[in-house]
Write a protein that holds these residues in place. Sequence first.
Motif, short mmCIF file in Angstrom:
data_model
loop_
_atom_site.label_atom_id
_atom_site.label_comp_id
_atom_site.label_asym_id
_atom_site.label_seq_id
_atom_site.Cartn_x
_atom_site.Cartn_y
_atom_site.Cartn_z
N VAL A 1 -7.65 -8.49 -6.52
CA VAL A 1 -7.32 -7.51 -7.56
C VAL A 1 -8.57 -6.71 -7.95
CG1 VAL A 1 -6.54 -7.22 -9.94
CG2 VAL A 1 -5.37 -8.83 -8.43
N ALA A 2 -9.68 -7.42 -8.15
CA ALA A 2 -10.93 -6.72 -8.51
C ALA A 2 -11.35 -5.75 -7.40
CB ALA A 2 -12.03 -7.74 -8.77
N ALA A 3 -11.23 -6.19 -6.14
CA ALA A 3 -11.57 -5.31 -5.03
C ALA A 3 -10.61 -4.12 -4.96
CB ALA A 3 -11.54 -6.09 -3.72
N GLY A 4 -9.31 -4.38 -5.24
CA GLY A 4 -8.35 -3.27 -5.24
C GLY A 4 -8.66 -2.25 -6.31
N VAL A 5 -9.04 -2.71 -7.49
CA VAL A 5 -9.41 -1.79 -8.57
C VAL A 5 -10.62 -0.96 -8.17
CG1 VAL A 5 -10.26 -1.64 -10.94
CG2 VAL A 5 -8.38 -3.19 -10.39
N MET A 6 -11.63 -1.61 -7.58
CA MET A 6 -12.83 -0.88 -7.17
C MET A 6 -12.52 0.12 -6.07
SD MET A 6 -15.12 -1.85 -9.18
CE MET A 6 -16.45 -0.95 -8.39
N ILE A 7 -11.64 -0.26 -5.14
CA ILE A 7 -11.26 0.68 -4.07
C ILE A 7 -10.53 1.89 -4.64
CG2 ILE A 7 -9.69 0.96 -2.11
CD1 ILE A 7 -10.43 -1.89 -1.26
N LEU A 8 -9.63 1.65 -5.60
CA LEU A 8 -8.88 2.75 -6.18
C LEU A 8 -9.74 3.62 -7.07
CD1 LEU A 8 -5.59 0.81 -7.00
CD2 LEU A 8 -5.87 2.62 -5.31
N ILE A 9 -10.81 3.05 -7.64
CA ILE A 9 -11.71 3.85 -8.48
C ILE A 9 -12.73 4.60 -7.62
CG2 ILE A 9 -13.53 3.73 -10.22
CD1 ILE A 9 -12.01 1.48 -11.55
N GLN A 10 -13.39 3.88 -6.71
CA GLN A 10 -14.43 4.49 -5.88
C GLN A 10 -13.87 5.38 -4.78
OE1 GLN A 10 -17.70 4.34 -6.41
NE2 GLN A 10 -17.44 3.07 -8.23
N ARG A 11 -12.67 5.08 -4.31
CA ARG A 11 -11.99 5.85 -3.28
C ARG A 11 -12.80 6.00 -1.99
NH1 ARG A 11 -8.98 10.95 -6.26
NH2 ARG A 11 -7.63 9.73 -7.61
N PRO A 12 -13.22 4.90 -1.38
CA PRO A 12 -13.87 5.04 -0.07
C PRO A 12 -12.89 5.52 1.00
CG PRO A 12 -13.46 2.73 -0.56
CD PRO A 12 -13.09 3.49 -1.80
N PHE A 13 -11.61 5.38 0.75
CA PHE A 13 -10.58 5.92 1.64
C PHE A 13 -9.33 6.20 0.83
CE2 PHE A 13 -10.59 1.27 1.88
CZ PHE A 13 -9.31 0.96 1.49
N ARG A 14 -8.49 7.07 1.37
CA ARG A 14 -7.23 7.44 0.74
C ARG A 14 -6.09 7.24 1.73
NH1 ARG A 14 -10.79 11.67 -0.80
NH2 ARG A 14 -11.21 11.74 -3.05
N VAL A 15 -4.87 7.33 1.22
CA VAL A 15 -3.70 7.21 2.09
C VAL A 15 -3.72 8.35 3.10
CG1 VAL A 15 -1.19 7.30 2.17
CG2 VAL A 15 -2.33 6.03 0.34
N GLY A 16 -3.51 8.01 4.36
CA GLY A 16 -3.51 9.00 5.43
C GLY A 16 -4.82 9.11 6.18
N GLU A 17 -5.90 8.48 5.67
CA GLU A 17 -7.19 8.54 6.34
C GLU A 17 -7.34 7.37 7.30
OE1 GLU A 17 -9.91 10.91 3.05
OE2 GLU A 17 -10.04 8.72 3.17
N ASN B 1 -10.09 -7.73 -0.67
CA ASN B 1 -11.41 -8.35 -0.67
C ASN B 1 -12.06 -8.27 0.71
OD1 ASN B 1 -13.54 -9.78 -1.95
ND2 ASN B 1 -12.81 -11.69 -1.06
N GLU B 2 -11.24 -8.33 1.76
CA GLU B 2 -11.77 -8.24 3.11
C GLU B 2 -12.31 -6.84 3.41
OE1 GLU B 2 -12.10 -10.64 5.39
OE2 GLU B 2 -11.38 -12.10 3.92
N LEU B 3 -11.71 -5.82 2.81
CA LEU B 3 -12.17 -4.45 3.02
C LEU B 3 -13.41 -4.16 2.17
CD1 LEU B 3 -8.80 -2.48 3.06
CD2 LEU B 3 -10.23 -3.09 5.01
N TRP B 4 -13.38 -4.59 0.90
CA TRP B 4 -14.45 -4.24 -0.02
C TRP B 4 -15.78 -4.88 0.37
CZ3 TRP B 4 -15.30 -0.44 -3.04
CH2 TRP B 4 -16.28 -0.50 -4.03
N ASN B 5 -15.74 -6.04 1.02
CA ASN B 5 -16.97 -6.75 1.40
C ASN B 5 -17.48 -6.36 2.77
OD1 ASN B 5 -17.17 -8.25 -0.99
ND2 ASN B 5 -15.74 -9.79 -0.24
N LYS B 6 -16.89 -5.33 3.37
CA LYS B 6 -17.32 -4.84 4.68
C LYS B 6 -17.82 -3.40 4.55
CE LYS B 6 -15.86 -8.42 7.21
NZ LYS B 6 -15.25 -9.23 6.13
#
Length: 291
Positions: free
Chosen positions: A127-143, A177-182
């Motif tokens: 959940v924490a990694a998902g929040v960080m991904i949605l806030i930082q936006r290293p990628f978006r839907v379709g990328e 979590n697997e995405l955020w730590n890579k």
Amino acid sequence: MTTSKPLSALKTQIKTELGTELDFAATALGWLRDNLVHLAGALAVLVIGVILARLLSKAADRALNRSGRIEPTVAKFLSNIIKYALWVVVAITVLTQFGVQTTSIIAALGGLALAVGLALQGTLSNVAAGVMILIQRPFRVGETISAGPVLGTVSTIGLFTTEMVQPDGLYVMVPNNELWNKAIVNFSRMPTRRFELLIGISYSDDISVARRELLALAEGDPRVLDEPAPDVFVSALADSAVTVGLRVWCATSDYLALSWDLTEKAKQRFDDAGLTIPFPQREVRTIAAAA
């Protein structure tokens, strides 16, 4: 005489129960009279606190959505956290109005939160990694991205997992979590991308001819950008060939098709120009033994 005893016993029982109820009612009325101010204060705190919690959570939701940098899912999640946190504060304040010692309650809530956090450590990290991904936006839907061994096009970003489709059409669900730590490589984010083509020519071939053919190849394709300009260079002097390279820039959407076309056309132009693309060769000498 046989009927008078039960009647008298019944009357005594009724008086006793009635007296008990009257005593209870008197006690309740006395408690209510003594604590009327506290009850009114607690009710006011409860009503005002609930209203403020709703107003503040809605205001936070609108502010987060207007910022444009936070996904609606995260904005709703954060506004709900604000609302529930305010409800906890309101509940503790209401209990304080009645003289309840809230220190032990807060300690119990803290212990419960710690226990739940330890039990759901993996889930909460996602959940924490998902929040960080949605806030930082290293990628978006379709990328299209790669992170570790995962490569694919993002189809859904959730609080717990991210769903992707691999180039071969397989569906992949990856814990956040697997995405955020890579280290995340985003192939679609930048508008332009560089393509590099390396070709080996024979040592007997003219490098200037190879340079001319590669530049003509780049200039003849409208997908190749003028800036930065195409560049031809000698990359290496290998064992069996002189490696000549071509670097061009193109729109990211044209990268894959352009790389295929330039590779195929380079072979054709080199053949037409008489340039040889050698393959590794080994020279074997036989030494006759002395008679």
